[in-house]
Design a protein around this motif. Structure first.
Motif, short mmCIF file in Angstrom:
data_model
loop_
_atom_site.label_atom_id
_atom_site.label_comp_id
_atom_site.label_asym_id
_atom_site.label_seq_id
_atom_site.Cartn_x
_atom_site.Cartn_y
_atom_site.Cartn_z
N PRO A 189 0.84 -1.19 0.00
CA PRO A 189 0.00 0.00 0.00
C PRO A 189 0.88 1.24 0.00
O PRO A 189 1.92 1.27 0.65
N ARG A 234 0.70 4.04 1.44
CA ARG A 234 1.01 4.72 2.69
C ARG A 234 2.04 3.99 3.54
O ARG A 234 2.70 4.55 4.36
N ASP A 247 -5.58 6.96 9.27
CA ASP A 247 -5.37 6.55 7.87
C ASP A 247 -5.44 5.02 7.77
O ASP A 247 -4.62 4.37 7.13
N LYS A 258 -7.81 3.19 6.34
CA LYS A 258 -8.71 2.64 5.31
C LYS A 258 -7.86 2.11 4.16
O LYS A 258 -7.11 2.85 3.53
N MET A 259 -7.99 0.81 3.86
CA MET A 259 -7.26 0.16 2.77
C MET A 259 -8.08 0.27 1.49
O MET A 259 -9.31 0.25 1.55
N ASP A 260 -7.40 0.32 0.32
CA ASP A 260 -8.23 0.27 -0.88
C ASP A 260 -8.62 -1.20 -1.15
O ASP A 260 -8.02 -2.13 -0.63
N ARG A 261 -9.66 -1.37 -2.02
CA ARG A 261 -10.27 -2.70 -2.14
C ARG A 261 -9.30 -3.77 -2.63
O ARG A 261 -9.26 -4.87 -2.10
N GLN A 262 -8.51 -3.42 -3.66
CA GLN A 262 -7.59 -4.42 -4.23
C GLN A 262 -6.58 -4.86 -3.17
O GLN A 262 -6.29 -6.04 -3.03
N VAL A 295 -14.47 -0.91 3.96
CA VAL A 295 -13.83 -0.89 2.64
C VAL A 295 -14.85 -1.25 1.56
O VAL A 295 -14.88 -0.68 0.48
N SER A 324 -11.32 -2.36 7.59
CA SER A 324 -9.88 -2.39 7.92
C SER A 324 -9.60 -1.36 9.01
O SER A 324 -10.30 -0.36 9.12
#
Length: 943
Positions: free
Chosen positions: A685, A687, A835, A837-841, A882, A896
């Motif tokens: 990720p 970040r 911070d 929150k993970m993106d879906r992929q 998510v 997440s």
């Protein structure tokens, strides 16, 4: 004829005869009969049937007979309480007898009869005896109050005996004063919260006046009482020291040690620049040296106390090295203790003398002593740099003796010398290698393997040497196996072409054939490092090692300060605080030294400071993990911890393994090829700045990004430290997170009768490095019955140590009265960062990548929220949704969150509309946190 004749009779029908004799009119016959009764009682016969007859004999003027009857009474009053009441009238009468000896005898016996029914009858006679004109009676009555308090504390307080005892401290007779102090100290120990011995300069003056004239045990009581007093300034401390110093020349060793305790304690308050301070140091040495001429048992006690004194103030005995040299006829326990003190006192000035002595000891016959002497030579080398070369040559001479246990100890200490002085004495390695075959002790084998691995590039046949150890790998102890694994990996990194087979062999032995989890884990880590990134492996395995400090066995400073307050007691012999060995902890009060004056900060003299360290620096000591006192408090607090986290090398290895995932993806990879696809391909990720599986780099990314203001759930304040445990200070609190900042909201209430000031706070090391980001600011003194609310900002850049349970926080709070300790559990959701929150992929890839064993499932019952409300509520506490989908009428929330130390937790929350039970599945590389994350979910959703 002697009284032994009373013990030789074996007649039958004896009780009947004794009864007749006890009731005889002749005084002599009566006395003989009572003696026979006492003799029978002494050898264990039951003569309780004669109780009424013996009690009748109390009505006599004969002091000897009275004593015998009282002796009988003490023994049988407990089993015959109803009969014992018959004796009360005589006691009351005897307390008014013109003979002071009889008055004292009566009051002493009354105190020894531990029968509740009788105690109330004894109050009046005791009150009279406390105010008796004869000091002998008064001193006996003072001790009787303590005994009565033990039987019935409430009665003593109601009758006002404690106030009378306090008045006796001002008595004109020194023995009365000493006994009053002893009685009050005894009572105060069983009731630590009561302020019985309310010492002030006037009462201290009276005690010091009495000190010169009372018996030796009276002096000990008074000195122990003085040691608990806190002088208001250095002038008062000096004046007390001047009046206590003459006690150092007393013949009784207990008096000497009690005086040393008082002086050691009050020296903390004296400036080192004072002439008097230097004089005091000189005066303390001779009495301590004199104690060493006593019999061995006393010597041992003295040496254990001297060991503490030398750690606190080595300058006291720095010129007295010779008295600690071992005599040929010393018992082994004295020899070992002397040896320990010799090393502590070793300095550049006396090292030649010490080494000559130690070399002599190494040829003794006592194996334990020889081993310790060889270790001592190594410790001297590490402590006094100038002597290192001489120490190494002494050790080599000892190795040439070929005495097996001497050789093995020498190799162990030479390894430590290499750690302290790298690239200096490696020329001796050849000599060490000659003795490989004779090593049979795990510690020596492990030390030799470390040396071969560390200096593999200088040893031509290093691979053969290590291979010889590998042959019996499974028969070796864990210590040797771990050392061998590391050494062969080092060898491989230094000579990769020649040792490929050897490293394959050791990794396969460690990971596939071993049952030991430590060995397996280390094997997998090396395997993964070598197969993915040999350059990183080189940096990790061949990193420069920190130098070792010389005093690894120093007692941790706060514990040492506490033990100094217990000099002359059992705690100073065990080197443990009383609560570690006194059952039930009754009467155990935590003691500490008075705060140091500005100029007496340093605890070592410049002459004894270790080479290379500024004078006055104390060597660092790593305390035991479970030791709360261990490193909570050196509460002369400096500025708070802030700024970047510690460099990885200075954080304890325990912290690295704490939560940092990574191992789950290693298991099952048994060839030396590329890592399994899922690990290699896991996208990073943006970040994080490091792949998810890189637990090590995540762990030290301890700073968290600050997001928008969130209304995270705040638990109501709970009482963390009740007033009864903290001398009147009550602390309630809770934890909050707002706008990315964590704080501890405290409520301090003063329920004592005195003003509280000088507040400070410190945390023990904990799982997430929580530490105060600013001092504890209580701007005005806290008056009695006043409450103050404070918000203490926290950060997560403190020292890390895995706690049990994980969210346990041990806290120390200091004020002008004392230091108090408590522990509390912080809710994990205050560590959820903004911070998270993970993106879906990324979520999908990470969910697949985390092993199924790391998935945990929980039920959240009685939660009436719908999906939308639950999602919003969780988001306000930084648990982010998510994705959301509906499967067969069930709402599935994929969520997440990220902790302050960079650990991600992925969640699936299943909600069946209309059903108040939710199912929560959690996946995380550090499964230890799952239970606490579940508790956070439950807390947030239900409040």
């Amino acid at each position: 004829m002697t009284d032994s004749k009373y013990f030789t009779t074996t007649k039958k029908g004896e009780i009947f005869e004794l009864k007749a004799e006890l009731n005889s009119d002749k005084k002599e016959k009566k006395k003989e009969a009572v003696k026979k009764v006492i003799a029978s009682m002494t050898v264990g016969k039951d003569v309780s049937a004669l109780f009424p007859d013996v009690v009748n004999c109390m009505q006599t003027d004969n002091l000897e007979l009275k004593k015998l009857v009282y002796l009988y009474l003490m023994n049988y009053a407990k089993s015959q309480p109803d009969m014992a009441i018959m004796a009360v009238n005589t006691f009351v009468k005897d307390c008014e007898d013109p003979n002071p000896l009889i008055r004292a005898l009566a009051v002493r016996t009354m105190g020894c009869i531990r029968v509740d029914k009788i105690t109330e009858y004894l109050c009046e006679p005791l009150r009279k005896c406390l105010k008796d004109e004869d000091p002998y009676v008064r001193k006996t009555a003072a001790v009787c109050v303590a005994k009565l308090h033990d039987i019935n504390a409430q009665l003593v307080e109601d009758q006002g005996f404690l106030d009378t005892l306090k008045d006796l401290i001002s008595d004109s007779n020194p023995m009365v004063v000493a006994n009053a102090v002893a009685a009050l100290s005894e009572i105060a120990e069983s009731h630590p919260s009561s302020n019985l011995l309310d010492l002030n300069p006037q009462s201290i003056n009276k005690l010091l006046t009495a000190l010169n004239e009372c018996t030796e045990w009276g002096q000990i009581f008074i000195l122990d009482c003085l040691a608990n007093y806190m002088p208001k300034d250095d002038r008062e401390a000096q004046s007390i020291c001047e009046r206590v110093t003459p006690r150092l020349s007393h013949a009784n060793s207990a008096v000497v040690l009690s005086a040393v305790k008082v002086l050691m304690k009050f020296m903390e308050m004296l400036s080192k620049d004072l002439d008097y301070y230097a004089t005091l140091l000189k005066k303390l040495a001779p009495p301590l040296v004199t104690l060493l001429s006593a019999e061995p048992e006393l010597q041992y006690v003295a040496l254990r106390n001297i060991n503490l004194i030398v750690q606190k103030r080595p300058e006291i005995l720095k010129h007295e090295m010779k008295v600690f040299f071992v005599k040929y006829n010393d018992p082994i326990y004295v020899k070992l203790e002397k040896l320990d003190i010799m090393i502590r006192l070793a300095s550049q000035a006396n090292i030649a003398q010490v080494l000559a002595e130690l070399k002599e000891y190494a040829t003794e016959v006592d194996v334990d002593f020889v081993r310790k002497a060889v270790r001592a030579i190594g410790r001297c080398a590490i402590k006094v740099e100038q002597s290192a070369e001489r120490c190494v040559s002494t050790l080599l001479d000892l190795i040439q003796t070929k005495v097996n246990y001497v050789v093995q100890e020498a190799i162990v200490v030479i390894k430590d010398i290499f750690r302290k002085y790298p690239n200096k004495y490696e020329s001796v390695i050849a000599t060490l290698c000659e003795n490989l075959d004779s090593l049979d002790e795990p510690e020596a084998r492990a030390a030799m393997i470390w040396i071969v691995g560390e200096y593999a590039e200088r040893i031509d046949n290093a691979d053969e040497l290590l291979e010889s150890f590998l042959e019996g790998f499974h028969d070796e102890s864990t210590q040797v196996q771990l050392q061998l694994l590391t050494a062969i990996v080092k060898l491989f990194l230094k000579k990769p072409t020649e040792t490929q087979e050897l490293v394959q062999q050791v990794l396969s032995l460690a990971t596939q054939d071993s049952d030991n989890p430590d060995l397996r884990d280390r094997g997998y880590i090396y395997w993964r490092l070598l197969s993915t990134d040999p350059v990183a492996a080189k940096e990790v395995v061949l990193a420069e090692k920190p130098l070792i400090s010389e005093e690894t066995d120093l007692i941790e400073p706060t514990l040492l300060d506490e033990l100094i307050c217990y000099i002359g007691t059992l705690a100073s012999v065990y080197h443990k605080p009383p609560n570690a060995f006194v059952e039930g902890g009754r009467g155990v009060v935590h003691k500490s030294l008075p705060p140091r004056t500005a100029s007496s900060e340093s605890t070592e003299s410049p002459e004894t400071a270790p080479a290379g360290a500024p004078a006055g620096d104390q060597p660092d000591v790593i305390p035991a993990q479970g030791d709360l006192l261990g490193d909570l408090l050196n509460l002369d607090l400096g500025p708070p911890v802030s700024g970047p986290p510690l460099a990885a090398s200075s954080v304890q290895m325990g912290a690295v393994d704490l939560l940092g995932g990574g191992l789950d993806s290693l298991i099952g990879d048994s060839n030396f090829g590329a890592p399994s696809a899922s690990v290699a391909a896991a996208p990073a990720p943006a970040r994080l700045g490091a792949p998810i599986s890189s637990g090590l780099s995540d762990l030290f990314d301890l700073t968290s990004g600050v997001g928008t203001l969130s209304g995270s759930y705040v638990a109501p304040k709970a009482v963390w430290l009740p007033a009864m445990k903290a001398k009147g200070l009550e602390i309630s609190g809770t934890f909050t997170r707002q706008a990315g900042s964590i704080s501890m909201d405290l409520q301090l209430t003063n329920k004592a009768l005195q003003v509280m000031t000088d507040f400070a706070i410190q945390f023990n090391r904990n799982s997430f490095g929580l530490a105060p980001a600013a001092p504890l600011q209580v701007h005005v003194p806290l008056s009695p019955n006043q409450t103050v609310e404070i918000s203490l900002p926290l950060n997560t850049v403190g020292s890390v140590l895995k706690m049990e349970p994980l969210n346990n926080l041990q806290v120390a709070v200091k004020n002008n009265i004392d230091v108090f300790y408590f522990s509390t559990l912080y809710p994990l959701h205050v560590l959820f960062v903004e911070d998270g929150k993970m993106d879906r992929q990324m979520f999908l890839a990470t969910w697949k990548d985390i092993a199924n064993e790391n998935e945990a499932q929980f039920q959240i019952r009685d939660c009436p929220l719908n999906t939308e409300a639950a999602s919003n509520k969780l988001q306000s506490s930084n648990i982010f949704t998510v994705a959301k989908r509906n499967v067969e009428g069930q709402d599935m929330l994929y969520q997440s969150l990220k902790l302050t130390n960079g650990i991600w937790v992925l969640a699936e929350l299943r909600i069946q509309p209309g059903n108040p039970s939710f199912t929560l599945s959690l996946k995380c590389r550090a499964p230890e946190v799952s239970q606490h994350v579940y508790q956070a979910y439950e807390t947030i959703l239900k409040n």
